[in-house]
Motif scaffolding. Structure first.
Motif, PDB file in Angstrom:
ATOM      1  N   LEU A 284       2.968  -8.742   1.811  1.00  0.00           N
ATOM      2  CA  LEU A 284       3.330  -7.680   2.741  1.00  0.00           C
ATOM      3  C   LEU A 284       2.854  -6.369   2.126  1.00  0.00           C
ATOM      4  CD1 LEU A 284       4.726  -6.836   5.351  1.00  0.00           C
ATOM      5  CD2 LEU A 284       6.862  -6.671   4.048  1.00  0.00           C
ATOM      6  N   SER A 285       1.915  -5.715   2.797  1.00  0.00           N
ATOM      7  CA  SER A 285       1.307  -4.489   2.274  1.00  0.00           C
ATOM      8  C   SER A 285       1.648  -3.292   3.143  1.00  0.00           C
ATOM      9  CB  SER A 285      -0.221  -4.626   2.244  1.00  0.00           C
ATOM     10  OG  SER A 285      -0.614  -5.711   1.445  1.00  0.00           O
ATOM     11  N   THR A 286       1.765  -2.139   2.511  1.00  0.00           N
ATOM     12  CA  THR A 286       1.892  -0.862   3.210  1.00  0.00           C
ATOM     13  C   THR A 286       0.557  -0.157   3.098  1.00  0.00           C
ATOM     14  OG1 THR A 286       4.223  -0.724   2.622  1.00  0.00           O
ATOM     15  CG2 THR A 286       3.149   1.312   3.320  1.00  0.00           C
TER      16      THR A 286
ATOM     17  N   ARG B  16       2.409  -1.727   8.210  1.00  0.00           N
ATOM     18  CA  ARG B  16       2.755  -2.796   7.277  1.00  0.00           C
ATOM     19  C   ARG B  16       2.001  -4.029   7.759  1.00  0.00           C
ATOM     20  NH1 ARG B  16       8.510  -3.209   5.159  1.00  0.00           N
ATOM     21  NH2 ARG B  16       7.334  -3.714   3.301  1.00  0.00           N
TER      22      ARG B  16
ATOM     23  N   GLY C  13       1.937  -3.274  -2.173  1.00  0.00           N
ATOM     24  CA  GLY C  13       2.159  -4.557  -1.545  1.00  0.00           C
ATOM     25  C   GLY C  13       2.951  -5.474  -2.453  1.00  0.00           C
TER      26      GLY C  13
END
Length: 123
Positions: free
Chosen positions: A78-80, A98, A66
């Motif tokens: 913003l995280s994966t 995401r 992120g």
């Protein structure tokens, strides 16, 4: 053999140590201060059953990476994430998501919204 014998040498070592610690904290973006924001939610749920009924998607995830950043003076992350378990409504071909959250750590300051921290990386 004396490594540091003079007062001047001890002060130099102390200054170098402080610089090393400061650089490490900056590079690792370790939060030194927390700022909590509050706001009004557009939808409010009285209980988890109402929230679950209204949700299109309910999944259990593992955060892989992120990035936190500021946009218009508001911190976001913003995280994966990888989907590890589906409870409601996911397309089986979707394995990653995401997620954009309000808050995060930017310039060693942790920003939270309603005292909620952002997702943490999987251990």
């Amino acid at each position: 053999m004396k490594l540091v014998s003079s007062k001047k040498g001890k002060i130099t070592v102390l200054i170098l140590f402080c610089l090393l610690v400061a650089a490490t904290l900056k590079i690792m973006n370790v939060p030194l201060l927390t700022i909590n924001s509050t706001g009004e939610l557009s939808v409010f749920y009285d209980n988890m059953q109402q929230l679950a009924k209204a949700a299109d998607l309910i999944v259990e995830v593992e955060k892989k990476d992120g990035e936190s950043f500021k946009y218009n003076d508001v911190a976001f992350t913003l995280s994966t994430v990888d989907i590890s378990k589906v409870y409601k409504g996911a397309d089986p071909s979707i394995q990653h998501l995401r997620i954009l959250e309000t808050g995060g750590v930017v310039n060693n300051i942790q920003y939270t919204f309603e005292e909620n921290e952002v997702l943490q990386n999987s251990q």
